[in-house]
Design an enzyme around this catalytic site. Structure first.
Site, mmCIF file in Angstrom:
data_model
loop_
_atom_site.group_PDB
_atom_site.id
_atom_site.type_symbol
_atom_site.label_atom_id
_atom_site.label_comp_id
_atom_site.label_asym_id
_atom_site.label_seq_id
_atom_site.Cartn_x
_atom_site.Cartn_y
_atom_site.Cartn_z
ATOM 1 N N HIS A 156 0.871 -1.154 -0.085
ATOM 2 C CA HIS A 156 -0.129 0.012 0.028
ATOM 3 C C HIS A 156 0.911 1.184 -0.181
ATOM 4 C CE1 HIS A 156 -3.544 -2.558 1.294
ATOM 5 N NE2 HIS A 156 -2.460 -3.301 1.834
ATOM 6 N N SER A 278 16.008 20.544 -17.243
ATOM 7 C CA SER A 278 14.959 21.390 -17.349
ATOM 8 C C SER A 278 15.395 22.453 -18.232
ATOM 9 C CB SER A 278 14.404 21.600 -15.965
ATOM 10 O OG SER A 278 13.689 23.037 -16.236
ATOM 11 N N LYS A 284 17.667 20.513 -12.209
ATOM 12 C CA LYS A 284 16.919 19.198 -12.594
ATOM 13 C C LYS A 284 17.484 18.080 -13.111
ATOM 14 C CE LYS A 284 12.467 19.543 -11.903
ATOM 15 N NZ LYS A 284 11.463 18.524 -11.309
ATOM 16 N N GLU A 291 9.774 7.754 -17.460
ATOM 17 C CA GLU A 291 8.550 8.190 -17.635
ATOM 18 C C GLU A 291 7.900 7.802 -18.861
ATOM 19 O OE1 GLU A 291 8.647 11.941 -14.563
ATOM 20 O OE2 GLU A 291 9.215 12.258 -16.538
#
Ligand code: ARG
Length: 456
Positions: A156, A278, A284, A291
């Site tokens: 969970h 970025s 970043k 992704e």
């Protein structure tokens, strides 16, 4: 001109162009990739026709030689060509005149496209299997290197039990082998020759389907003509579903790595080459590759659904709707191949941060261990459970254990498949024997097709 058109047919050119674009349009870009398979299928068909006396050996040799030349040529298809099957026949007829017109004896584009697709699919399955085994190998190496490195196990998304990096990575490797087992089942279906069933109801010739199956490297001919025709799209659905299971693993692995490399966890560092920067925030290092692996899984799921939807509305026998199965098949397979290809070097470059992994081992992660200790002291499990739960409610009750205690807890989980005994040796052996099996299949496939192409 289409092979089914009559020469004196008068037609409205504008309407014809519109219909051509609608029916062939994008599909010919996929057909271009089927050209070599179409030619090889045609060579096998010619040999088969000679065998049953429909072509003389001279006719057969000339046709085979001219077909083999097409293997050396790049072919560009336009909507006006209709499809790769029409194009190959037209090219042959341009070169050989009336003899070229004999090529299609006892064959339909319906069984022809099935042959092309099955050969294409076999080749793609080899590619998927190779990449999947590479990734399983990378994961197993990684698991072995970090077999005893502690990593909290979550349920969970909450801290649950002591576990290890070895169990985590080995789990993904095993899962890929599960997927390959399913893929082998689909491969067996695909590895049967559809050639000879014509439009789907057989042809009035005693075609030697065994021979053509063998020439094309199929394990055997598939039997029932209607079943074969109805398998168009269905096998593609099964194949995409089988590789879809691989993509599902990749998606899950990507999700884990995205989360576990985030500052809040810091368990792993994704190799920098697999991150992107970025345009505005200099600090970043974004996990775009991971992704996209996850994002492409959604695209693949769409393709699988498209195949299912296309088929579920169809009656038996060939319908042109089936052409629409090509794009999802080609594009879907490519997603899995591309995702596997990036995943393996990414795993090879993963860095493990043991301190961050250890810092998540707060006391409550050992609550179950504590309860089982009480059981060993003679308490029934349910009572031990309650006692530990009560202890946990007391402030500052659960002290963070030392590294050695954590390692001891892992070692105690020594049953097969537990973090103390994840079976990585067996896993590595299994990867090796699967690799041998797939390599032997692939080599046989390539050898057989090379022999068929070797016309002289
Ligand atoms: N391009 C077609 C397909 O992919 C080839 C078969 C055409 N057959 C036909 N009867 N129109 O399905």
């Amino acid at each position: 001109m289409k092979i089914w058109e009559l020469e004196d047919g008068s037609k409205d050119e504008e309407v014809s162009a519109l219909v051509e674009k609608f029916t062939a349009g994008e599909d010919v870009t996929y057909d271009e990739k089927l050209k070599d398979y179409d030619v090889l299928g045609s060579i096998a068909h010619v040999v088969g026709l000679e065998e049953i006396g429909v072509l003389t050996s001279e006719e057969s040799s000339t046709l085979q030689r001219e077909l083999a030349k097409l293997l050396e040529e790049e072919i560009e298809l336009t909507a006006g060509d209709e499809d790769v099957h029409t194009k190959v026949e037209n090219l042959l007829t341009q070169k050989l005149g009336d003899l070229g017109k004999k090529l299609h004896t006892g064959r339909s584009r319906n069984d022809q496209v099935l042959v092309d697709l099955r050969l294409f699919e076999k080749e793609k399955v080899f590619e998927v299997a190779t990449h999947a085994l590479d990734l399983a190998g990378s994961l197993t190496d990684f698991a072995r290197e970090h077999v005893h490195t502690p990593m909290v196990g979550y349920t969970h998304t909450r801290r649950a039990m002591p576990s290890s990096v070895g169990l985590w990575a080995g789990g993904y490797a095993e899962s890929l082998l599960d997927d390959l087992t399913a893929l082998e089942g689909t491969y067996e279906l695909i590895d049967r020759s559809p050639l000879g069933v014509g439009a789907g109801y057989g042809v009035p010739l005693s075609l030697d389907r065994e021979l053509t199956a063998e020439l094309l490297g199929f394990h055997q001919p598939a039997n029932n003509a209607i079943n074969i025709m109805n398998s168009r799209g269905k096998y593609e659905f099964e194949l995409l579903s089988a590789v879809g299971a691989i993509q599902l693993d990749l998606s899950r692995l990507a999700s884990d790595l995205i989360d576990f490399s985030e500052e809040a966890y810091g368990f792993f560092t994704v190799p920098e080459e697999f991150t992107t920067g970025s345009s505005i925030m200099p600090q970043k290092k974004n996990p775009d590759v991971l992704e996209l692996v996850r994002g492409k899984s959604a695209t693949l799921q769409g393709y699988i659904t498209t195949l299912y939807s296309l088929l579920s509305g169809l009656r038996s026998g060939y319908s042109r709707d089936l052409q629409e199965t090509k794009a999802p098949l080609f594009d879907g397979l490519q997603i899995v191949i591309d995702s596997l290809a990036v995943a393996s070097p990414l795993v090879d470059g993963l860095k493990v941060n043991e301190d961050d992994l250890l810092s998540h081992f707060t006391g409550e992660v050992f609550a179950t261990d504590r309860a089982l200790e009480l059981v060993q002291e003679g308490l029934p499990f349910r009572e031990a459970y309650r006692k530990v739960k009560e202890e946990l409610d007391e402030p500052h009750s659960s002290k963070t254990p030392e590294k050695e205690e954590i390692k001891d807890a892992l070692a105690k989980r020594d049953h097969p498949g537990g973090p103390g005994n994840p079976g990585l040796d067996t896993l590595q052996e299994e990867i090796g024997s699967r690799r041998e099996r797939w390599t032997a299949r692939e080599e046989k496939f390539r050898r057989t097709l090379a022999e068929l192409a070797d016309v002289n």
